[in-house]
Design a protein around this motif. Sequence first.
Motif, PDB file in Angstrom:
ATOM      1  N   GLU A 183       0.840  -1.207   0.000  1.00 46.87           N
ATOM      2  CA  GLU A 183       0.000   0.000   0.000  1.00 46.87           C
ATOM      3  C   GLU A 183       0.871   1.252   0.000  1.00 46.87           C
ATOM      4  O   GLU A 183       1.663   1.466   0.923  1.00 46.87           O
ATOM      5  N   GLU A 219      -5.045   2.843  -2.124  1.00 44.34           N
ATOM      6  CA  GLU A 219      -6.021   3.559  -1.279  1.00 44.34           C
ATOM      7  C   GLU A 219      -6.407   4.874  -1.942  1.00 44.34           C
ATOM      8  O   GLU A 219      -5.549   5.680  -2.312  1.00 44.34           O
ATOM      9  N   HIS A 222      -4.987   8.139  -0.548  1.00 49.30           N
ATOM     10  CA  HIS A 222      -3.541   8.304  -0.696  1.00 49.30           C
ATOM     11  C   HIS A 222      -3.185   8.863  -2.066  1.00 49.30           C
ATOM     12  O   HIS A 222      -2.304   9.720  -2.184  1.00 49.30           O
ATOM     13  N   ASP A 247      -8.369  -0.157  -0.612  1.00 50.82           N
ATOM     14  CA  ASP A 247      -8.800   0.657   0.534  1.00 50.82           C
ATOM     15  C   ASP A 247      -9.646   1.807   0.003  1.00 50.82           C
ATOM     16  O   ASP A 247      -9.141   2.705  -0.685  1.00 50.82           O
ATOM     17  N   ASP A 289     -11.229   1.907   4.504  1.00 53.44           N
ATOM     18  CA  ASP A 289     -10.174   2.350   5.421  1.00 53.44           C
ATOM     19  C   ASP A 289     -10.408   3.823   5.718  1.00 53.44           C
ATOM     20  O   ASP A 289      -9.751   4.704   5.164  1.00 53.44           O
TER      21      ASP A 289
HETATM   22 MN    MN Z   1      -5.061   2.208   4.007  1.00 52.82          MN
END
Ligand code: MN
Length: 389
Positions: A183, A219, A222, A247, A289
């Motif tokens: 990740e 994610e 992110h 995520d 998440d």
């Molecule tokens: Mn995450």
Amino acid sequence: MPDSFQPQPEHRFTFGLWTVGNPGGDAFGQPVRRKLSPVEIVHLLAEIGAYGVNLHDNDLVPIDATAAERDRIVAEFKKALQENGIVVPMATTNLFSDPVFKDGAFTANDAAVRAYALHKTMRAIDLGVELGARVYVFWGGREGSESDAAKNPLDAGKRFREAINFLCEYVRDQRYDLKFALEAKPNEPRGDIYLPTTGAMLGFIATLDHPDMVGVNPEMAHEQMAGLNFMHAVAQAWDAGKLFHIDLNDQNFCRYDQDFRFGSHNMKQSFFLVKFLEDVGYAGSRHFDAHAYRTEDAEGVKDFARGCMRTYLILKDKAARYNADAGIQALLKEIHAGDSAMAQFFGPYSSEKATALKAHTFDRITLGSRGMHYERLDQLVFDLLMGVR
Ligand code: MN
Ligand code: GCO
Ligand code: MN
């Protein structure tokens, strides 16, 4: 009255213990909610209709627990999982909270810290496998630096590669049925984190000893922190056969790590993401998440979690409508109308094809003056999403 947007096990909706369990503390303020126990979280997830729960080793077992305490906690947790029909599809290691990881884990400059990170991760892998996890996530939140005087990125890359290679061998040695998912995140909690995007992770995976065992866990927030288009990153991962986990959350672009409820900020991007996952038939977990706003109490946490799943299902329904919408599909057909005449020039290379293509005359002026109707198309998407279509 339940509508058609109720979560079912086949939707593979999962939450981390640390997500619905987030007590709302931040860098500027105290927690605002009571910390729920792992068993309480399992009950909560069953109540709201989730499929599974993911965890870091220390979300369940405190870092300083004795072997006997560990076994008791794990047994209680397993009992709660079984009684509530909740599974653990993914597990991961906390390699960021304890002060020992202040300079990173696998990339730390101190060799003893790097060795401890491997020790901790092997034990956490054992725990994850014991709970049934098939995907193991690596998020290197502290694998970075504030000053490039402190660490050489080439050393860091080499250390990270050696660690993942070592752990792949460990999984093979134990005969575990487990895949790794890396990740990426551009920053937070480090000033800069190595391998900051999903694309960077994909490049790194190709350098590993067992690249087949390793994929990514992109994610949404992110990539958005870095100002990138998340769906494009997911598409690249899918194309590479590397979308092992995802995520889902949301946030404002180029801000701090906000971890908002899925779909709460970038509705259109969320729509195209869900449409992508559903169109290609992604079969893995849809892991949220994220966490509830700091303004929320226990009830608000349920509103947050239910909202993530509900939004996903609404967008999934919109994606099906998009695919079935006569107006949208007609417009798409029009956009691709000339494709068949050009089919002869695409596909595998041949010298005949190259010769024919070089000899072909193109009406460049007409091609360049063609309107693409993307304005109309995009407005149709907006109308569809707003429910006026
Ligand atoms: Mn995450
Ligand atoms: C973050 C990360 C984490 C990881 C988790 C699992 O920004 O804090 O997204 O929540 O996903 O540690 O590896
Ligand atoms: Mn995150």
